[in-house]
Design a protein around this motif. Structure first.
Motif, PDB file in Angstrom:
ATOM      1  N   HIS A  77      84.575  73.755  66.666  1.00 23.55           N
ATOM      2  CA  HIS A  77      83.598  73.623  65.589  1.00 23.55           C
ATOM      3  C   HIS A  77      84.126  74.320  64.332  1.00 23.55           C
ATOM      4  CE1 HIS A  77      81.167  72.356  68.927  1.00 23.55           C
ATOM      5  NE2 HIS A  77      81.343  73.538  69.490  1.00 23.55           N
ATOM      6  N   LEU A  80      83.307  71.950  58.901  1.00 25.19           N
ATOM      7  CA  LEU A  80      81.915  71.636  58.603  1.00 25.19           C
ATOM      8  C   LEU A  80      81.830  70.756  57.362  1.00 25.19           C
ATOM      9  CD1 LEU A  80      80.232  75.147  59.003  1.00 25.19           C
ATOM     10  CD2 LEU A  80      79.984  73.199  60.541  1.00 25.19           C
ATOM     11  N   LEU A 253      76.742  73.996  53.464  1.00 23.62           N
ATOM     12  CA  LEU A 253      77.486  73.610  54.657  1.00 23.62           C
ATOM     13  C   LEU A 253      76.497  73.049  55.670  1.00 23.62           C
ATOM     14  CD1 LEU A 253      79.779  76.752  55.052  1.00 23.62           C
ATOM     15  CD2 LEU A 253      80.470  74.517  54.176  1.00 23.62           C
ATOM     16  N   VAL A 255      75.500  73.080  59.052  1.00 23.39           N
ATOM     17  CA  VAL A 255      75.662  73.856  60.281  1.00 23.39           C
ATOM     18  C   VAL A 255      74.657  73.337  61.288  1.00 23.39           C
ATOM     19  CG1 VAL A 255      75.674  76.151  61.293  1.00 23.39           C
ATOM     20  CG2 VAL A 255      76.373  75.843  58.910  1.00 23.39           C
ATOM     21  N   TYR A 279      80.187  77.029  66.169  1.00 26.80           N
ATOM     22  CA  TYR A 279      79.014  76.547  65.451  1.00 26.80           C
ATOM     23  C   TYR A 279      78.171  75.718  66.419  1.00 26.80           C
ATOM     24  CZ  TYR A 279      81.767  77.573  61.254  1.00 26.80           C
ATOM     25  OH  TYR A 279      82.499  78.168  60.279  1.00 26.80           O
ATOM     26  N   PRO A 282      77.368  69.565  66.314  1.00 26.97           N
ATOM     27  CA  PRO A 282      76.673  68.612  65.439  1.00 26.97           C
ATOM     28  C   PRO A 282      76.327  67.330  66.176  1.00 26.97           C
ATOM     29  CG  PRO A 282      79.020  68.580  65.019  1.00 26.97           C
ATOM     30  CD  PRO A 282      78.778  69.691  66.009  1.00 26.97           C
TER      31      PRO A 282
END
Length: 285
Positions: A77, A80, A253, A255, A279, A282
């Motif tokens: 991750h 981003l 960003l 996130v 992170y 997504p």
């Protein structure tokens, strides 16, 4: 995102250009099949559908010809989606220095894409290929640098840029007093947003900050025109070819599944303090 068009979903793995030292990246893509005709006019409607383009940009995806794509690496991750808050952006002393070092150049706005001929004999193709071969060098099995991108390849790349769905291509050129081309920044406009597609420039001026001067020229134009967001693709917290984007705060960003505001470059740099910390994964757009 609710599919509005008959897009084909597929994933592909290739060498990662975002994170130094990482070998592979998985790209999740949705696009119209290149080998299929759509008698219902889906392709033509999609190419004019600005709301569709805004939807996938908001979801953190990047445009491609007749569709969109985003990295989806479940074990990584490090990158981003990032966008600049155009109306809140103010140039820093570092930005002004980059502009001053390139004050001998004229930065002019143009509709559509630069003209790249199929033979690659034009000034844009030559500058583009030189930039790619030297900024992102490849080597052969003997560690010898190779020119993997040829000037005649540029026209095919531009043809893809012309087919980003729902978006209108524009570009800024940087030329000296003799008319010599030193840099180009191509971006795609949609409603009150824009996507920074690619820039390329004379690398002999890299130390003068020409890359930043091109980006700043685009942001100046967009701020005057009332744009809200300038999407810069993906930012990486590991140092590399894409980590420069944190210089354009305030920015957002994506996130997890929401856009978070970072007011200063220092705020963004706090994301780099623990590179091992993942992170949130997504979701696909």
């Amino acid at each position: 995102m609710v599919p509005k068009y008959p897009l084909r979903s597929y994933s592909g793995t290739r060498e990662c250009s975002l994170v130094p030292g990482k070998r592979l990246v998985t790209m999740e893509t949705r696009a119209l099949s290149a080998d299929t005709r759509w008698p219902d006019g889906s392709r033509e409607r999609m190419r004019r559908d600005s709301a569709f383009a805004e939807e996938f940009l908001q979801a953190g995806a990047a445009p491609i010809a007749d569709g969109y794509s985003k990295p989806r690496c479940f074990s990584c991750h490090a990158c981003l989606p990032v966008r600049v808050l155009v109306q809140e952006f103010n140039e820093t002393a570092e930005h002004r220095r980059a502009l001053a070092k390139n004050a001998d150049l004229a930065f002019t706005l143009h509709e559509w894409l630069p003209h790249f001929d199929r033979e690659g004999n034009d000034e844009y193709s030559n500058l583009y290929s030189q930039f790619l071969n030297n900024r992102f060098p490849h080597v052969d099995a003997n560690d010898k640098k190779i020119d993997y991108f040829q000037p005649q390849d540029a026209a095919n790349q531009m043809a893809e840029y012309a087919n980003y769905p729902g978006m209108r291509p524009m570009h800024i050129q940087a030329r000296d007093a003799d008319g010599v081309l030193h840099g180009v920044n191509i971006f795609h406009q949609v409603n009150e947003s824009a996507y920074d597609t690619i820039f390329f420039y004379d690398l002999s001026r890299k130390s003068q900050g020409l890359g930043h001067a091109l980006t700043l020229s685009v942001l100046r134009q967009q701020k005057a025109a009332g744009y809200k967001h300038h999407y810069l693709g993906f930012w990486t917290r590991a140092p590399g070819p894409y980590s420069w984007k944190d210089k354009y705060a305030p920015l957002e960003l994506r996130v997890g599944n929401e856009w978070k505001v970072y007011r200063t470059t220092s705020d963004v740099h706090k994301m780099c303090e623990n590179p091992a910390q993942p992170y949130p994964v997504p979701k696909a757009p």
